[in-house]
Design an enzyme around this catalytic site. Structure first.
Site, short mmCIF file in Angstrom:
data_model
loop_
_atom_site.label_atom_id
_atom_site.label_comp_id
_atom_site.label_asym_id
_atom_site.label_seq_id
_atom_site.Cartn_x
_atom_site.Cartn_y
_atom_site.Cartn_z
N SER A 7 37.41 44.18 39.36
CA SER A 7 38.69 44.78 39.00
C SER A 7 38.98 44.49 37.54
CB SER A 7 39.81 44.21 39.86
OG SER A 7 41.04 44.68 39.36
N HIS A 32 36.40 48.72 39.40
CA HIS A 32 37.65 49.00 40.12
C HIS A 32 38.80 49.04 39.12
CE1 HIS A 32 40.19 48.79 43.80
NE2 HIS A 32 41.00 48.02 43.09
N ASP A 34 42.88 49.50 38.73
CA ASP A 34 44.17 49.46 39.41
C ASP A 34 45.24 50.16 38.60
OD1 ASP A 34 43.63 47.80 41.76
OD2 ASP A 34 43.21 46.21 40.32
N MET A 36 49.32 50.99 38.69
CA MET A 36 50.58 50.62 39.36
C MET A 36 51.75 51.28 38.65
SD MET A 36 49.90 46.57 39.76
CE MET A 36 48.26 45.90 40.06
N HIS A 65 42.04 52.90 42.07
CA HIS A 65 42.99 52.53 43.12
C HIS A 65 44.40 52.86 42.62
CE1 HIS A 65 44.75 48.76 45.45
NE2 HIS A 65 45.26 49.91 45.88
N MET A 67 48.26 52.67 43.09
CA MET A 67 49.40 52.03 43.76
C MET A 67 50.64 52.70 43.20
SD MET A 67 47.91 48.17 43.60
CE MET A 67 46.68 48.64 42.40
N MET A 138 43.50 46.08 51.99
CA MET A 138 44.04 45.06 51.08
C MET A 138 44.04 43.70 51.79
SD MET A 138 44.67 46.68 48.30
CE MET A 138 45.25 45.22 47.43
N ASP A 176 39.98 44.20 48.92
CA ASP A 176 40.55 43.97 47.59
C ASP A 176 41.64 42.92 47.69
OD1 ASP A 176 41.57 44.25 45.02
OD2 ASP A 176 42.36 46.27 45.33
C1 DX5 Z 1 45.96 43.88 43.47
C2 DX5 Z 1 44.84 44.72 42.94
C3 DX5 Z 1 43.53 44.06 42.89
C4 DX5 Z 1 43.45 42.87 41.96
C5 DX5 Z 1 42.48 41.91 42.58
O1 DX5 Z 1 47.05 44.70 43.73
O2 DX5 Z 1 44.70 45.90 43.72
O3 DX5 Z 1 42.49 44.97 42.61
O4 DX5 Z 1 43.00 43.19 40.68
O5 DX5 Z 1 42.51 40.73 41.87
P1 DX5 Z 1 41.95 39.36 42.47
O6 DX5 Z 1 40.51 39.56 42.75
O7 DX5 Z 1 42.23 38.39 41.37
O8 DX5 Z 1 42.75 39.07 43.71
ZN ZN Z 2 42.89 47.21 43.54
#
Ligand code: DX5
Ligand code: ZN
Length: 216
Positions: A7, A32, A34, A36, A65, A67, A138, A176
């Site tokens: 990620s 990956h 993210d 948000m 991903h 969110m 998740m 994840d």
């Molecule tokens: C959290 C994200 C993850 C995050 C994971 O909402 O979707 O992808 O980056 O980070 P770690 O591996 O540090 O939990």
């Molecule tokens: Zn993620």
């Protein structure tokens, strides 16, 4: 064989290019990303312009991903920006709209995926499994990197893998949140084949060894 999908949220924002090069040098094939919106989750990150910039910078498979609330509003931009897989949360809109969102992603030539938060069970996603290329479970509440792995998600992970084996055996099953070398083994034993790791990967001194341990 399992796949590691680091990620990029765990990378150093002032040195993303350096960290991307280190990721590729470790033999990593997936990345990956993210995104948000400050609404679906209480945090903000990236966006489709960042996905476009990453697309120009790397040939890694972009595992994007979302969110964000009502993701149908933005999937076209993320697809055109260069996502390879685009995953949306089942909780982010009505089931009918999520169904349409998955179809729209596929029509745009991108592999659609669905994500479940910790409190969401298999029944919520069962009707859409056949049209998914990836299902993401998740193992933390989405929103932040660096949280503790929720081992109590393992029965659900196994249940989803068993259902996928019946209806869509080619579909990837990804986890994840809080994944490190120890928790990855637990996830693999319960059916995951794609492992997202943010903090654990970017903190690892020997990234190639980390990747090899996950993908063995
Ligand atoms: C959290 C994200 C993850 C995050 C994971 O909402 O979707 O992808 O980056 O980070 P770690 O591996 O540090 O939990
Ligand atoms: Zn993620």
């Amino acid at each position: 064989m399992a796949i590691l999908s680091p990620s990029v949220l765990g990378a150093d924002v002032l040195n993303i290019k350096r960290d991307l090069e280190a990721t590729e040098a470790a033999g990593v094939k997936w990345l990956h990303v993210d995104n948000m919106d400050g609404c679906f989750v209480p945090n903000l990150s990236f966006g489709y312009s960042v996905v476009g910039a990453l697309r120009k910078a790397t040939d890694m498979v972009l595992d994007v991903h979302l969110m964000i609330d009502k993701p149908i509003r933005y999937v076209e931009e993320f697809c055109r920006a260069g996502a390879d897989y685009l995953t949306v949360h089942i909780e982010a809109d009505t089931p009918e709209n999520i169904d349409k969102t998955l179809d729209k992603i596929a029509e745009l030539g991108v592999k659609p995926g669905i994500v479940v938060k910790p409190k969401t069970g298999l029944d919520a996603i069962r009707p859409y499994l056949k049209k998914c290329a990836l299902v993401l479970v998740m193992t933390v509440e989405p929103g932040f990197g660096g949280q503790k792995f929720m081992q109590d998600m393992m029965p659900k992970l196994r249940e989803i893998r068993e259902e996928l084996d019946r209806v869509n055996p080619e579909c990837h099953l990804e986890v994840d949140g809080g994944v490190d070398l120890v928790t990855a083994e637990i996830c693999k034993a319960n059916g995951a084949d794609v492992l997202v790791a943010g903090s654990a990967f970017y903190k690892a001194e020997d990234k190639a060894a980390f990747r090899a341990a996950i993908e063995k």
